[in-house]
Design a protein around this motif. Sequence first.
Motif, PDB file in Angstrom:
ATOM      1  N   ILE A  45      -8.892   4.810   6.737  1.00  0.00           N
ATOM      2  CA  ILE A  45      -9.957   5.229   7.680  1.00  0.00           C
ATOM      3  C   ILE A  45      -9.229   6.275   8.560  1.00  0.00           C
ATOM      4  CG2 ILE A  45     -11.397   4.436   9.736  1.00  0.00           C
ATOM      5  CD1 ILE A  45     -10.769   1.508   8.492  1.00  0.00           C
ATOM      6  N   TRP A  86       2.089  -0.217   0.794  1.00  0.00           N
ATOM      7  CA  TRP A  86       1.003   0.024   1.619  1.00  0.00           C
ATOM      8  C   TRP A  86       1.404   1.305   2.750  1.00  0.00           C
ATOM      9  CZ3 TRP A  86      -3.537  -1.865   0.824  1.00  0.00           C
ATOM     10  CH2 TRP A  86      -3.610  -2.735   0.021  1.00  0.00           C
ATOM     11  N   SER A  87       2.727   1.502   2.711  1.00  0.00           N
ATOM     12  CA  SER A  87       3.056   2.642   3.541  1.00  0.00           C
ATOM     13  C   SER A  87       2.688   3.712   2.485  1.00  0.00           C
ATOM     14  CB  SER A  87       4.523   2.786   3.841  1.00  0.00           C
ATOM     15  OG  SER A  87       5.080   1.558   4.679  1.00  0.00           O
ATOM     16  N   GLN A  90      -0.755   4.585   3.045  1.00  0.00           N
ATOM     17  CA  GLN A  90      -0.976   5.282   4.493  1.00  0.00           C
ATOM     18  C   GLN A  90      -0.757   6.674   4.448  1.00  0.00           C
ATOM     19  OE1 GLN A  90       0.924   3.127   7.568  1.00  0.00           O
ATOM     20  NE2 GLN A  90      -0.520   3.832   9.091  1.00  0.00           N
ATOM     21  N   PRO A 115      -3.944   9.358  13.065  1.00  0.00           N
ATOM     22  CA  PRO A 115      -3.261   8.504  12.019  1.00  0.00           C
ATOM     23  C   PRO A 115      -4.273   7.682  11.062  1.00  0.00           C
ATOM     24  CG  PRO A 115      -1.887   8.441  13.789  1.00  0.00           C
ATOM     25  CD  PRO A 115      -3.279   9.093  14.198  1.00  0.00           C
ATOM     26  N   PRO A 116      -4.008   7.282   9.867  1.00  0.00           N
ATOM     27  CA  PRO A 116      -4.779   6.434   9.116  1.00  0.00           C
ATOM     28  C   PRO A 116      -4.586   5.234   9.244  1.00  0.00           C
ATOM     29  CG  PRO A 116      -3.140   7.604   7.534  1.00  0.00           C
ATOM     30  CD  PRO A 116      -2.677   8.202   9.059  1.00  0.00           C
ATOM     31  N   VAL A 117      -5.685   4.229   9.197  1.00  0.00           N
ATOM     32  CA  VAL A 117      -5.627   2.958   9.267  1.00  0.00           C
ATOM     33  C   VAL A 117      -5.904   2.476   7.781  1.00  0.00           C
ATOM     34  CG1 VAL A 117      -6.558   0.684  10.057  1.00  0.00           C
ATOM     35  CG2 VAL A 117      -6.395   2.613  11.633  1.00  0.00           C
ATOM     36  N   VAL A 118      -5.151   1.582   7.062  1.00  0.00           N
ATOM     37  CA  VAL A 118      -5.548   1.044   5.967  1.00  0.00           C
ATOM     38  C   VAL A 118      -6.180  -0.509   5.870  1.00  0.00           C
ATOM     39  CG1 VAL A 118      -4.735   0.583   3.674  1.00  0.00           C
ATOM     40  CG2 VAL A 118      -3.655   2.456   4.758  1.00  0.00           C
ATOM     41  N   ASN A 119      -7.177  -0.637   5.216  1.00  0.00           N
ATOM     42  CA  ASN A 119      -7.789  -1.649   5.376  1.00  0.00           C
ATOM     43  C   ASN A 119      -7.853  -2.359   3.869  1.00  0.00           C
ATOM     44  OD1 ASN A 119      -9.773  -3.758   6.545  1.00  0.00           O
ATOM     45  ND2 ASN A 119     -11.219  -2.951   4.963  1.00  0.00           N
TER      46      ASN A 119
END
Lengths: 152, 152
Positions: A45, A86-87, A90, A115-119
């Motif tokens: 996101i 996960w990094s 991102q 900066p992105p949020v990862v869901n």
Amino acid sequence: MNHKHVNAICRATRGILTNHFGVEATPKNPSAGSGNIPSNDVAVILGVKGELRGQIICSFSDRTAKKLVSIMMGGMEIHQLDQIGWSAVQEFGNWVAGNTATELSKEACIIDVTPPVVNEGNSTFRSAAPFITVPLTSQIGDIQVHISVKND
Amino acid sequence: MNHKHVNAICRATRGILTNHFGVEATPKNPSAGSGNIPSNDVAVILGVKGELRGQIICSFSDRTAKKLVSIMMGGMEIHQLDQIGWSAVQEFGNWVAGNTATELSKEACIIDVTPPVVNEGNSTFRSAAPFITVPLTSQIGDIQVHISVKND
């Protein structure tokens, strides 16, 4: 939404896939929605500020996420996404964010991206604002680019 | 993270609950995490730009979401969140965003907040950046305020 902006945002994600990942991505027919977006397994996101306001969400399957991370890690096979994985997802979001700002600036549109949020997981994004979704197909799977931006 | 910024961001959400909802909210002990945040049932994601960069995520249960929407709709009982209900949750996010910018400006910190994205369902937000979580308890339930901001 201005089609030049939508095209520039899609070009940004395609450009990252081609130039950073060596993956050819083909856009399929876009669809417009009322603002309910399934998150797939993994969604990145990005918030947009500046001349445009809104969001860009890139969503894809767990399998595609692992393939992206694998390429970022020099081809190492990824069985499960750990903290480093996960990094990396991102970081993919950061690349898309940077390239989106660049591609929009070519359309004389100056924006900045958060900066992105990862869901992770299956959820639904809800927004009163309309979204345009452009599916990109590639050999590492489909990536959905959901775009909801308007002039500030 | 600067504790003055964290306090200002919490004050913003508490202020909205008190002034717009007539709900007294009490902050409990904050916790620091490595960047894995459960979404609860409902999460409002705000991107922060300006002197600070990052995210603020307010998460709460489905029950608390319905109570918030009920108050926004003049006390009407809400059994299920429909499109109007989800718009109301997003509007709650807009209020928190606006008040956050105001409270931070009192700390001589000028930021801008992206329009909120609302996430429905149980998923996990992943971020390499550290988060501070402040739980607010109130008679309509707990609201978790997750803060991840750094100087730009």
